[in-house]
Design an enzyme around this catalytic site. Structure first.
Site, PDB file in Angstrom:
ATOM      1  N   ARG A 278     -28.664  15.232  22.854  1.00  0.00           N
ATOM      2  CA  ARG A 278     -29.341  14.526  24.124  1.00  0.00           C
ATOM      3  C   ARG A 278     -29.113  15.048  25.309  1.00  0.00           C
ATOM      4  O   ARG A 278     -28.285  14.136  25.817  1.00  0.00           O
ATOM      5  CB  ARG A 278     -29.355  13.060  23.618  1.00  0.00           C
TER       6      ARG A 278
ATOM      7  N   SER B 177     -37.430   5.696  17.609  1.00  0.00           N
ATOM      8  CA  SER B 177     -36.911   4.407  18.098  1.00  0.00           C
ATOM      9  C   SER B 177     -37.689   3.251  17.958  1.00  0.00           C
ATOM     10  O   SER B 177     -38.889   3.588  18.672  1.00  0.00           O
ATOM     11  CB  SER B 177     -36.616   4.665  19.628  1.00  0.00           C
TER      12      SER B 177
ATOM     13  N   LYS C 225     -27.756   4.159  28.502  1.00  0.00           N
ATOM     14  CA  LYS C 225     -29.097   4.385  28.768  1.00  0.00           C
ATOM     15  C   LYS C 225     -29.634   3.593  29.650  1.00  0.00           C
ATOM     16  O   LYS C 225     -29.673   2.336  29.647  1.00  0.00           O
ATOM     17  CB  LYS C 225     -29.785   4.257  27.424  1.00  0.00           C
TER      18      LYS C 225
HETATM   19  N1  3NM Z   1     -30.896   4.699  22.793  1.00  0.00           N
HETATM   20  P1  3NM Z   1     -23.880   4.023  23.742  1.00  0.00           P
HETATM   21  S1  3NM Z   1     -29.420   2.682  23.638  1.00  0.00           S
HETATM   22  C1  3NM Z   1     -29.683   6.461  23.507  1.00  0.00           C
HETATM   23  O1  3NM Z   1     -31.875   1.239  22.672  1.00  0.00           O
HETATM   24  C2  3NM Z   1     -29.809   5.198  23.527  1.00  0.00           C
HETATM   25  O2  3NM Z   1     -32.950   3.001  22.093  1.00  0.00           O
HETATM   26  C3  3NM Z   1     -30.835   3.325  22.843  1.00  0.00           C
HETATM   27  O3  3NM Z   1     -25.276   4.798  24.177  1.00  0.00           O
HETATM   28  C4  3NM Z   1     -32.016   2.352  22.330  1.00  0.00           C
HETATM   29  O4  3NM Z   1     -23.510   4.188  22.434  1.00  0.00           O
HETATM   30  C5  3NM Z   1     -28.969   4.251  23.889  1.00  0.00           C
HETATM   31  O5  3NM Z   1     -22.813   4.541  24.829  1.00  0.00           O
HETATM   32  C6  3NM Z   1     -27.438   4.427  24.241  1.00  0.00           C
HETATM   33  O6  3NM Z   1     -24.060   2.463  23.934  1.00  0.00           O
HETATM   34  C7  3NM Z   1     -26.520   4.359  23.309  1.00  0.00           C
END
Ligand code: 3NM
Length: 217
Positions: free
Chosen positions: A41, A112, A141
């Site tokens: 990503r 998603s 994010k």
């Molecule tokens: N997508 P971390 S939250 C890439 O809610 C991503 O769809 C999300 O990163 C969604 O593990 C997210 O550092 C970030 O919190 C996840």
């Protein structure tokens, strides 16, 4: 889809901007620790583009191949097709699920989803698994929605959805078990592994928690 359900257990996502150490090293350590799937990503400020992005994708992919870890590309369908990745993951803002499915054939397609309606449409149009989040607050994010815990995962399971699901957003070794308990097949993480002092230990701890929870059902 037994294979996919197992492959989603510890789903590590990373791009070059997510780590403190060399990303190649981080991926190797994460694999040594027991991640079961990897998503490339490469996004946001400072993210690589063009040939540099392509070169990093190829490097990551070669490492994953060597260790038989499925390699999935976030959003960039062109890149996924060009390098023959194992799959792609898309959000609701990206190309429609249906057209992505047509373009990628039988590669893995992750989507998603944030509502039961999005879930219904994604499944109808060809999603192989759902990413549901953010389950917990995340700083990774920037445009992530409000975190809503594991409610949607539980709702979909109650409604009879058997599609593989991973939770995402703010998942750590502290809260990973609750995501599996809610009905997810795995946890998707960036920070918990990419920023860990030892990505190997972090991955291994997560793997143990998830496996224990998955097989205790
Ligand atoms: N997508 P971390 S939250 C890439 O809610 C991503 O769809 C999300 O990163 C969604 O593990 C997210 O550092 C970030 O919190 C996840």
């Amino acid at each position: 889809m037994k294979y996919l359900r197992e492959a989603l257990s510890v789903y590590f996502i990373m791009g070059s901007t997510n780590c403190r150490k060399n990303p190649i090293q981080v991926l190797k350590e994460a694999i040594a620790g027991g991640i079961t799937l990897f998503q490339f990503r490469e996004k946001g400020e400072g993210g690589l583009m063009g040939l540099e992005k392509y070169a990093l994708a190829k490097e990551f992919q070669a490492i994953c191949k060597k260790h038989q870890i499925p390699f999935i590309v976030n959003d960039d369908i062109e890149l996924a097709l060009e390098i023959e990745a194992d799959g792609v993951h898309i959000g609701q803002e990206d190309e429609p699920v249906k057209t992505v499915r047509e373009r990628i054939g039988d590669k893995i397609l992750g989507v998603s989803v944030h509502t039961t309606e999005e879930a219904r449409i994604a499944l109808r149009d060809g999603a192989d698994y759902f990413g549901i989040g953010p389950v917990f607050p995340t700083k990774t994010k920037l445009d992530a929605r409000q975190s809503r815990g594991t409610t949607l995962i539980q709702t979909l399971r109650m409604e009879g959805y058997t599609v593989p699901i991973v939770g995402i957003g703010g998942i750590t070794s502290e809260n990973a078990a609750s995501v599996i308990k809610a009905g997810a097949d795995g946890v998707s993480v960036i920070t918990a592994i990419s920023q860990a002092d030892s990505p190997m230990v972090a991955a291994s701890v997560l793997r143990n928690i998830v496996e224990e929870e998955k097989w205790s059902e």
